[in-house]
Design a protein around this motif. Structure first.
Motif, PDB file in Angstrom:
ATOM      1  N   TRP A 115       0.812  -1.213   0.000  1.00 45.47           N
ATOM      2  CA  TRP A 115       0.000   0.000   0.000  1.00 45.47           C
ATOM      3  C   TRP A 115       0.850   1.269   0.000  1.00 45.47           C
ATOM      4  CZ3 TRP A 115      -5.098  -0.393  -0.835  1.00 45.47           C
ATOM      5  CH2 TRP A 115      -5.700  -1.637  -0.606  1.00 45.47           C
ATOM      6  N   LEU A 116       2.157   1.137   0.169  1.00 39.25           N
ATOM      7  CA  LEU A 116       3.031   2.311   0.153  1.00 39.25           C
ATOM      8  C   LEU A 116       3.293   2.752  -1.282  1.00 39.25           C
ATOM      9  CD1 LEU A 116       5.669   1.286   2.865  1.00 39.25           C
ATOM     10  CD2 LEU A 116       3.648   2.726   3.149  1.00 39.25           C
ATOM     11  N   ASN A 117       3.367   4.047  -1.486  1.00 36.66           N
ATOM     12  CA  ASN A 117       3.653   4.615  -2.804  1.00 36.66           C
ATOM     13  C   ASN A 117       4.951   5.402  -2.759  1.00 36.66           C
ATOM     14  OD1 ASN A 117       1.432   3.524  -3.989  1.00 36.66           O
ATOM     15  ND2 ASN A 117       0.499   5.463  -4.590  1.00 36.66           N
ATOM     16  N   ILE A 118       5.728   5.283  -3.827  1.00 39.97           N
ATOM     17  CA  ILE A 118       6.962   6.056  -3.987  1.00 39.97           C
ATOM     18  C   ILE A 118       6.956   6.641  -5.391  1.00 39.97           C
ATOM     19  CG2 ILE A 118       9.468   5.946  -4.171  1.00 39.97           C
ATOM     20  CD1 ILE A 118       9.492   3.853  -2.025  1.00 39.97           C
ATOM     21  N   ASP A 119       7.043   7.952  -5.481  1.00 42.62           N
ATOM     22  CA  ASP A 119       7.055   8.651  -6.773  1.00 42.62           C
ATOM     23  C   ASP A 119       5.843   8.283  -7.622  1.00 42.62           C
ATOM     24  OD1 ASP A 119       9.450   9.852  -6.086  1.00 42.62           O
ATOM     25  OD2 ASP A 119      10.660   8.269  -6.996  1.00 42.62           O
ATOM     26  N   GLY A 120       4.696   8.162  -6.975  1.00 38.07           N
ATOM     27  CA  GLY A 120       3.465   7.916  -7.704  1.00 38.07           C
ATOM     28  C   GLY A 120       3.218   6.488  -8.130  1.00 38.07           C
ATOM     29  N   ARG A 121       4.001   5.549  -7.659  1.00 34.76           N
ATOM     30  CA  ARG A 121       3.790   4.137  -7.990  1.00 34.76           C
ATOM     31  C   ARG A 121       3.926   3.303  -6.731  1.00 34.76           C
ATOM     32  NH1 ARG A 121       8.402   1.663  -7.306  1.00 34.76           N
ATOM     33  NH2 ARG A 121      10.391   2.679  -7.733  1.00 34.76           N
ATOM     34  N   GLN A 122       3.472   2.043  -6.837  1.00 38.64           N
ATOM     35  CA  GLN A 122       3.548   1.127  -5.700  1.00 38.64           C
ATOM     36  C   GLN A 122       5.001   0.890  -5.325  1.00 38.64           C
ATOM     37  OE1 GLN A 122       0.667  -2.115  -5.713  1.00 38.64           O
ATOM     38  NE2 GLN A 122       2.268  -3.533  -5.063  1.00 38.64           N
ATOM     39  N   ALA A 123       5.309   0.936  -4.036  1.00 34.39           N
ATOM     40  CA  ALA A 123       6.697   0.854  -3.586  1.00 34.39           C
ATOM     41  C   ALA A 123       7.361  -0.448  -3.980  1.00 34.39           C
ATOM     42  CB  ALA A 123       6.763   1.044  -2.067  1.00 34.39           C
ATOM     43  N   VAL A 124       6.646  -1.562  -3.851  1.00 38.26           N
ATOM     44  CA  VAL A 124       7.167  -2.868  -4.269  1.00 38.26           C
ATOM     45  C   VAL A 124       6.143  -3.479  -5.218  1.00 38.26           C
ATOM     46  CG1 VAL A 124       7.901  -5.160  -3.542  1.00 38.26           C
ATOM     47  CG2 VAL A 124       8.417  -3.180  -2.098  1.00 38.26           C
ATOM     48  N   HIS A 125       6.519  -3.575  -6.472  1.00 38.68           N
ATOM     49  CA  HIS A 125       5.588  -4.065  -7.492  1.00 38.68           C
ATOM     50  C   HIS A 125       6.367  -4.893  -8.509  1.00 38.68           C
ATOM     51  CE1 HIS A 125       2.508  -3.167 -10.895  1.00 38.68           C
ATOM     52  NE2 HIS A 125       2.331  -4.364 -10.372  1.00 38.68           N
ATOM     53  N   PHE A 126       6.017  -6.169  -8.602  1.00 40.69           N
ATOM     54  CA  PHE A 126       6.659  -7.057  -9.570  1.00 40.69           C
ATOM     55  C   PHE A 126       5.754  -7.119 -10.807  1.00 40.69           C
ATOM     56  CE2 PHE A 126       7.698  -8.763  -5.288  1.00 40.69           C
ATOM     57  CZ  PHE A 126       9.017  -8.337  -5.252  1.00 40.69           C
ATOM     58  N   ASP A 127       6.013  -6.220 -11.734  1.00 42.31           N
ATOM     59  CA  ASP A 127       5.181  -6.074 -12.921  1.00 42.31           C
ATOM     60  C   ASP A 127       5.656  -7.068 -13.987  1.00 42.31           C
ATOM     61  OD1 ASP A 127       3.551  -5.276 -14.945  1.00 42.31           O
ATOM     62  OD2 ASP A 127       4.062  -3.142 -14.842  1.00 42.31           O
ATOM     63  N   LEU A 128       5.082  -8.277 -13.966  1.00 40.15           N
ATOM     64  CA  LEU A 128       5.534  -9.333 -14.876  1.00 40.15           C
ATOM     65  C   LEU A 128       5.226  -9.022 -16.342  1.00 40.15           C
ATOM     66  CD1 LEU A 128       4.669 -12.542 -12.823  1.00 40.15           C
ATOM     67  CD2 LEU A 128       6.837 -11.334 -12.988  1.00 40.15           C
ATOM     68  N   PRO A 129       4.033  -8.513 -16.700  1.00 39.79           N
ATOM     69  CA  PRO A 129       3.800  -8.214 -18.124  1.00 39.79           C
ATOM     70  C   PRO A 129       4.804  -7.213 -18.695  1.00 39.79           C
ATOM     71  CG  PRO A 129       1.725  -8.228 -16.927  1.00 39.79           C
ATOM     72  CD  PRO A 129       2.806  -8.314 -15.907  1.00 39.79           C
ATOM     73  N   ALA A 130       5.185  -6.218 -17.904  1.00 36.02           N
ATOM     74  CA  ALA A 130       6.155  -5.225 -18.370  1.00 36.02           C
ATOM     75  C   ALA A 130       7.593  -5.656 -18.118  1.00 36.02           C
ATOM     76  CB  ALA A 130       5.901  -3.876 -17.690  1.00 36.02           C
TER      77      ALA A 130
END
Length: 471
Positions: free
Chosen positions: A58-73
């Protein structure tokens, strides 16, 4: 083929052959609630991990999720850094560091990972807490399970399973949220617009958590976890683990408080079975070291509480070493442990250096592999390349490209314009590199294609490739 194997149990009068089933299901384990030092430690080690697991998405850093494993990208955002598939070596290094850390800690303190911080242990503790809240302590739970179904039993069991399902749902949402995006996941599920794969994985992990922590529990530690099977190779005589002091405790037997039990030939163990009743893997630590033991220390707390009531010294069951039980001394600093520690420090240092000096901009150069490896025009030999710029920074950057190579060669570069690469974008730009034909002395030679952000000169990378000309 027989489904039984012979086992020999040595006794004073000789060996007796008994048969044991290859596998037989265990009865449900009813764990007694106990208070003590290690019970509190388990709470304070598990709670920060739970808070981190549930709230970091739920934390955001610079307008995005702080920890996000974006597999499609194919992008992995961790705090202020973004990693890509080309950073797989860092993941391999992190796994190696984790393995050595596990080896070092196990050699020093035994299976404390299993007893205090393993997710299976932490989630099982939450489920046991739900049981205790809805159904009562050990004796009440046993009585409730043995009783016929009634409105009270349905209400209590229903409350337990409702809490289990809520914990399982929260766990599944948090875990899948690391990959899907937690805010998008919650909104999409609530509005029934979630991608089918996302909904499937939420349901899968919800069921897996509910089944593992609610029903499997100690079976996972006994039969599924490989760590229990190879932990013995990391133990030595000075490894600190939970032991029963047989010299002090034997012979066992009940006695009245204030009676001279030493005169009756009894030890300090009053055979109350509290150490068994609090054990989450349902073993008797008094039978010696067993691979199922997870070093949680609950039997230590239980035994110490009984010793306090009997006004006996604490420590009949305690964290100690095999050497200390035999000789009274433990060697804390030993070559094996020092070796693990040194290797671990070196690996952490190298990993930290690589991450700290890693550039968020990377370039890859592909030379044209077509039929015409080079072209001659107006006295110039030309090679065509495709430069791929991967911007893993959090800001867009305009990049300049320049060529360096053999001294004395006049390199010229043609491209449409300086590429502007957005955050997380992999941008491909074709370039044409030319060299005067009269300067070429070799059929091929090495050149370097360098990229640099115009607004941040420290963001740069250089890639080596080959320039080919006529013989």
């Amino acid at each position: 083929m027989s489904d039984r194997i012979p086992t020999r149990e040595e006794q004073e009068g000789g060996g007796e052959v008994r048969y044991r089933m290859l596998y037989e299901s265990d009865d449900k384990v009813y764990i007694r609630h106990i208070r003590g030092v290690y019970t509190r430690i388990r709470k304070y080690t598990g709670l920060p991990l739970l808070l981190a697991f549930f709230f970091i998405p739920w934390l955001n850093i610079d307008g995005r999720q702080a920890v996000h494993f974006d597999l499609p990208a194919r992008q992995f955002h961790i705090l202020w850094a973004t990693f890509g598939p080309q950073d797989g070596i860092l993941l391999a290094a992190l796994l190696i560091i984790s393995a050595f850390a596990l080896f070092a800690v196990t050699t020093w303190l035994g299976r404390v990972w299993c007893g205090f911080t393993c997710p299976q242990t932490v989630w099982t503790l939450m489920f046991i807490w739900a049981e205790r809240v809805c159904e009562g302590d050990r004796a009440k739970r046993m009585k409730l399970d043995a009783a016929p179904w009634s409105a009270e039993k349905v209400l209590r069991k229903g409350g337990t399973h409702a809490i289990w399902l809520l914990i399982s749902l929260a766990t599944a949402l948090a875990f899948v949220g690391y990959f899907y995006g937690i805010r998008d996941l919650v909104v999409d599920l609530a509005t029934f617009t979630a991608h089918p794969q996302g909904a499937f994985w939420v349901a899968f992990f919800m069921f897996a958590t509910y089944f593992n922590a609610g029903f499997m529990r100690e079976q996972v530690c006994k039969y599924m976890c490989p760590y229990a099977r190879f932990q013995s190779v990391m133990y030595d005589k000075d490894t600190l683990a939970v032991y029963y002091d047989a010299r002090r405790g034997e012979a066992r037997g009940p006695r009245k408080k204030g009676v001279d039990y030493k005169a009756q030939g009894l030890g300090d163990c009053i055979d109350c079975y509290w150490c068994v009743q609090v054990c989450p893997v349902d073993i008797d630590i008094r039978d010696g070291m067993q691979y199922e033991c997870i070093n949680c220390g609950l039997c230590v707390d239980a035994c110490n509480s009984v010793m306090d009531k009997m006004q006996y010294p604490r420590g009949l069951i305690r964290f100690t070493s095999e050497d200390e039980l035999e000789t009274g001394k433990t060697q804390y600093i030993r070559p094996r442990l020092v070796g693990y520690g040194l290797v671990l420090l070196l690996l952490i240092g190298a990993f930290s250096y690589e991450v700290a000096t890693r550039s968020p901009v990377q370039a890859e150069v592909l030379r044209d592999r077509g039929a015409r490896m080079y072209r001659i025009s107006q006295g110039m030999v030309q090679n065509v390349y495709t430069v791929k710029i991967n911007n893993m920074d959090q800001r867009p950057h305009e990049f300049s490209i320049r060529i360096t190579g053999k001294p004395g060669y006049d390199y010229s570069l043609r491209m449409q314009q300086n590429p502007l690469v957005n955050p997380g974008e992999l941008y491909s730009v074709p370039i044409r590199v030319s060299v005067p034909k009269k300067q070429l002395q070799d059929t091929k030679h090495d050149i370097y294609i360098e990229i640099q952000a115009k607004d941040a000169p420290e963001l740069n990378d250089r890639h080596k490739t080959v320039f080919i000309g006529p013989k």
